[in-house]
Write a protein that holds these residues in place. Structure first.
Motif, PDB file in Angstrom:
ATOM      1  N   ARG A 191      -2.456   0.300  -4.437  1.00 15.19           N
ATOM      2  CA  ARG A 191      -3.171   1.157  -4.396  1.00 15.19           C
ATOM      3  C   ARG A 191      -4.154   0.770  -5.662  1.00 15.19           C
ATOM      4  NH1 ARG A 191       1.509   5.735  -4.264  1.00 15.19           N
ATOM      5  NH2 ARG A 191       1.495   5.484  -1.575  1.00 15.19           N
ATOM      6  N   ARG A 192      -4.667   0.122  -5.819  1.00 20.56           N
ATOM      7  CA  ARG A 192      -5.583  -0.344  -7.184  1.00 20.56           C
ATOM      8  C   ARG A 192      -6.503   0.849  -7.646  1.00 20.56           C
ATOM      9  NH1 ARG A 192      -9.990  -3.898  -8.437  1.00 20.56           N
ATOM     10  NH2 ARG A 192     -10.805  -3.502  -6.339  1.00 20.56           N
ATOM     11  N   LYS A 193      -6.828   1.380  -6.621  1.00 23.66           N
ATOM     12  CA  LYS A 193      -8.061   1.943  -6.995  1.00 23.66           C
ATOM     13  C   LYS A 193      -7.538   3.491  -7.124  1.00 23.66           C
ATOM     14  CE  LYS A 193     -12.054   0.176  -7.018  1.00 23.66           C
ATOM     15  NZ  LYS A 193     -12.837  -0.909  -5.797  1.00 23.66           N
ATOM     16  N   LYS A 194      -6.692   3.718  -5.914  1.00 29.13           N
ATOM     17  CA  LYS A 194      -6.021   4.863  -6.143  1.00 29.13           C
ATOM     18  C   LYS A 194      -4.758   5.311  -7.298  1.00 29.13           C
ATOM     19  CE  LYS A 194      -4.881   4.028  -1.787  1.00 29.13           C
ATOM     20  NZ  LYS A 194      -4.635   4.891  -0.457  1.00 29.13           N
ATOM     21  N   GLY A 195      -4.321   4.912  -7.319  1.00 30.73           N
ATOM     22  CA  GLY A 195      -2.887   5.006  -8.749  1.00 30.73           C
ATOM     23  C   GLY A 195      -2.232   5.989  -7.469  1.00 30.73           C
ATOM     24  N   ASN A 196      -0.546   5.432  -7.914  1.00 31.96           N
ATOM     25  CA  ASN A 196       0.466   6.343  -7.499  1.00 31.96           C
ATOM     26  C   ASN A 196       0.568   7.505  -7.254  1.00 31.96           C
ATOM     27  OD1 ASN A 196       1.580   6.945 -10.042  1.00 31.96           O
ATOM     28  ND2 ASN A 196       2.650   5.358  -9.957  1.00 31.96           N
ATOM     29  N   GLY A 197      -0.378   8.416  -7.800  1.00 34.68           N
ATOM     30  CA  GLY A 197      -0.694   9.510  -8.245  1.00 34.68           C
ATOM     31  C   GLY A 197      -0.122  10.588  -8.986  1.00 34.68           C
ATOM     32  N   ARG A 200      -2.731   5.116 -13.796  1.00 33.42           N
ATOM     33  CA  ARG A 200      -3.023   4.591 -12.809  1.00 33.42           C
ATOM     34  C   ARG A 200      -3.481   2.872 -13.958  1.00 33.42           C
ATOM     35  NH1 ARG A 200      -7.879   1.893 -10.808  1.00 33.42           N
ATOM     36  NH2 ARG A 200      -8.971   3.165 -12.537  1.00 33.42           N
ATOM     37  N   THR A 237      -4.897   0.004 -15.052  1.00 26.10           N
ATOM     38  CA  THR A 237      -5.866  -1.137 -14.776  1.00 26.10           C
ATOM     39  C   THR A 237      -5.851  -1.800 -16.013  1.00 26.10           C
ATOM     40  OG1 THR A 237      -6.987   0.584 -17.358  1.00 26.10           O
ATOM     41  CG2 THR A 237      -7.371   1.124 -15.028  1.00 26.10           C
ATOM     42  N   GLY A 269       1.117  -0.973  -0.054  1.00 27.31           N
ATOM     43  CA  GLY A 269       0.100  -0.162   0.371  1.00 27.31           C
ATOM     44  C   GLY A 269       0.628   1.296   0.195  1.00 27.31           C
ATOM     45  N   THR A 319      -1.219  -2.433  -8.441  1.00 24.65           N
ATOM     46  CA  THR A 319      -1.118  -2.292  -7.189  1.00 24.65           C
ATOM     47  C   THR A 319      -0.326  -0.351  -7.616  1.00 24.65           C
ATOM     48  OG1 THR A 319       1.658  -2.907  -7.159  1.00 24.65           O
ATOM     49  CG2 THR A 319      -0.501  -4.105  -6.336  1.00 24.65           C
ATOM     50  N   ASN A 320      -0.898  -0.062  -8.924  1.00 25.09           N
ATOM     51  CA  ASN A 320       0.340   1.010  -9.286  1.00 25.09           C
ATOM     52  C   ASN A 320       1.137   1.397  -8.113  1.00 25.09           C
ATOM     53  OD1 ASN A 320      -1.571   2.383 -11.223  1.00 25.09           O
ATOM     54  ND2 ASN A 320      -3.196   1.771  -9.733  1.00 25.09           N
TER      55      ASN A 320
END
Ligand SMILES: Nc1ncnc2c1ncn2[C@@H]1O[C@H](COP(=O)(O)OP(=O)(O)OP(=O)(O)O)[C@@H](O)[C@H]1O
Ligand SMILES: [Mg+2]
Lengths: 288, 252
Positions: free
Chosen positions: B118-124, B128, B130, B90, B168-169
């Motif tokens: 960070r599947r949903k969040k992306g790494n910023g 992201r 998919t 995470g 997992t980004n």
């Protein structure tokens, strides 16, 4: 032997097998995920059964008994998992001893409260009772009901496992627990869900079974034994295997009790031994 | 970004790493070399929170012997030694484990869909990841989307292991011997993809036995030597010009 009798025999076997499946599917999932032979599963059955008996006596409603039995078994399961098992995670011997201990203690608690006399759920409103009559064929509706409920639960379980993300996570956990956590999954949390889910199924089996089999505080230990045979035949960790094993053992045991009652335990352990010799991983188990 | 400081790690039966330090900077690609059994996997597992090995984090004896500093592993200022594996993921670390370890009884698609991190969040930073984007990156995986992962070839499994980690980004991709057992053509595909990933700014730490492959995809090299210590470290280019440390520490 006439055809009517044969049909009755098969249906008896299937309804017993249905109960076994409810027990075995949770047991096998818990084993697959965490490598624990969860003997406390027998306690969940007894707890579910007695809670159902008491609830039905109070409310006269079968469904209230089923829900209460499942819910209390879930609560007990949650306590056992979070309170005890989690503290000794990955230490095989303490894990097994704790589950044995829970089985013994809860059985004794039930014995102390309810005594050792056999009971069963009295005809309660809500549950189908009486006989289904087709021509000159008559069969207890309750047994058909058990088969129906279990088929529905089995299909839901299958769909959950096969088509949802949580199902994929559980299967991934069975494949490789460590990599599942390395992929960002809180595997302990998943295990708690699966454990409680298994407890609900066992509690429901107890609630349903109390209307079918005679109930004593030791019924859980007894049906646990059958469920473990089912799981070994089907393959540890395989829900599909549990289904096939449950049907097999349900049929074999029912038929054997009619024709060769003196051999009753032999007739379930012999197939198990045969499977262990010919296919040690079970019919649907994967080789390590 | 990743800082390993004075890491002591080992097993009940063996001490393996005895004071290893290593860093991976933001956007950098670092190769960790070392012969069989020198402790590459041990280091990777310690960073990712997989136990064993046990990391001796606060043993007084270790502290004294090493001049008072404890084993420390930090990533973006987070102390990883205090975290369970899923939380480490995470923080933005993706793992491609030795031996690939894809989930054999899941389909390719399910392997990609089950990840957390960070599947949903992306790494910023980067776009992201998919499933469609991963399939675009490894078209071969799209062709096998519905196949059980256990039926994939070694190369396909390696692509899946990398793709799964990308889902997992991560900001840092840790790979343990990705070249192991791969045919040269497949290895070439993987190398090309990794170069592409590096160009997006992804940091990489790769443990390898295949020196050519490792040098081709890294900026900096660390070589693990005997006695659980770091034998050599420096820019990859240095080794292109003067491979002497490779002869000396890897027996090439
Ligand atoms: N689970 C374990 N228990 C005990 N010792 C272990 C364990 N895993 C590895 N070791 C030992 O630790 C040492 C380092 O092993 P490690 O797997 O980290 O090496 P490696 O550099 O990754 O090797 P390879 O290139 O073969 O993958 C070896 O001597 C190995 O035998
Ligand atoms: Mg290794």
């Amino acid at each position: 032997m006439n055809a009517t009798f044969l049909v009755q025999l098969v249906l008896n076997g299937l309804s017993f097998g249905a109960l076994l499946f409810l027990m075995a599917s949770g047991f096998t999932l818990i084993f697959g995920l965490m490598r624990i032979s969860n003997l406390a599963h027998g306690a969940f059955y007894v707890v579910g059964a007695y809670v159902a008996v008491v609830t039905v006596a109070a409310t006269g409603n079968f469904w209230a008994g089923l829900v209460a039995g499942g819910a209390v078994a879930a609560a007990v399961g949650l306590l056992v998992e979070r309170g005890l098992l989690r503290r000794v995670r990955n230490r095989e011997m303490p894990e097994v001893l704790i589950t044995v201990g829970v089985l013994f203690v809860l059985t004794d608690v039930v014995l102390a409260i309810f005594g050792g006399d056999a009971r069963s759920v009295n005809a309660a409103s809500g549950a189908p009772s009486g006989a289904l009559v087709v021509g000159d064929f008559a069969y207890p509706q309750y047994r058909l009901f058990i088969i129906g409920v279990t088929v529905v639960i089995g299909l839901l379980l299958f769909a959950l496992q096969r088509y949802t993300r949580i199902g994929a996570i559980v299967r991934a956990g069975v494949d490789d627990r460590e990599m599942t956590s390395a992929m960002g999954i809180d595997i302990d949390r998943v295990f708690t869900y699966v454990f409680v889910f298994g407890a609900v199924l066992a509690g429901a089996a107890g609630a349903i079974g109390s209307g079918l089999l005679s109930l004593t505080p030791f019924s859980g230990t007894e049906i646990l034994l059958f469920a473990m045979v089912v799981v070994i035949i089907g393959g540890l960790g395989s829900v599909g295997g549990a289904a096939v094993g449950a049907i097999l053992i349900g049929l074999i045991d029912t038929v054997a009790k009619v024709y060769v009652p003196e051999l009753s335990y032999f007739t379930i352990f012999a197939p198990m031994a045969l499977v262990l010799v010919l296919r040690p991983q079970g019919l649907f188990g994967r080789t390590a | 970004m990743l800082t390993v400081e004075n890491l002591h790690a080992g097993y009940e039966t063996a001490r393996v790493l005895e004071g290893i330090s290593l860093t991976v900077e933001d956007g950098e690609s670092v190769a960790l070399l070392g012969r069989n059994g020198m402790g590459k996997t041990t280091l990777v597992r310690a960073v990712c929170g997989l136990r064993p090995p046990t990391v001796t984090a606060d043993s007084a004896a270790v502290d004294a012997a090493s001049g008072g500093t404890r084993s420390r592993v930090t990533f973006a200022d987070t102390d990883l030694l205090a975290l369970p594996p899923h939380e480490i993921t995470g923080t933005g670390i993706g793992l491609v484990p030795q031996g690939r370890r894809v989930f054999g009884s899941l389909t390719v698609e399910e392997n990609l869909g089950m990840v957390g991190g960070r599947r949903k969040k992306g790494n910023g930073k980067t776009q992201r990841w998919t499933i469609p984007r991963v399939f675009e990156f490894f078209p071969r995986l799209e062709e096998r989307a519905r196949a059980m992962a256990r039926t994939l070839s070694g190369g396909e499994q390696q692509m899946l292991a990398i793709a799964r980690a990308l889902m997992t980004n991560p900001e840092l991709l840790i790979m343990d011997e990705p070249s192991e057992g791969l045919a040269p053509t497949v290895l070439e595909v993987i190398r090309e993809r990794l170069t592409q990933l590096r160009n997006t700014g992804l940091s990489v730490l790769v443990a390898e036995q295949n020196v050519d492959f490792a040098l081709a995809i890294s900026d900096r090299v660390f070589i693990l030597g005997e006695h659980g210590s770091m034998a050599w470290s420096g820019p990859s280019e240095t080794l292109h010009d003067d491979p002497e440390p490779l002869h000396q520490h890897l027996g090439l």
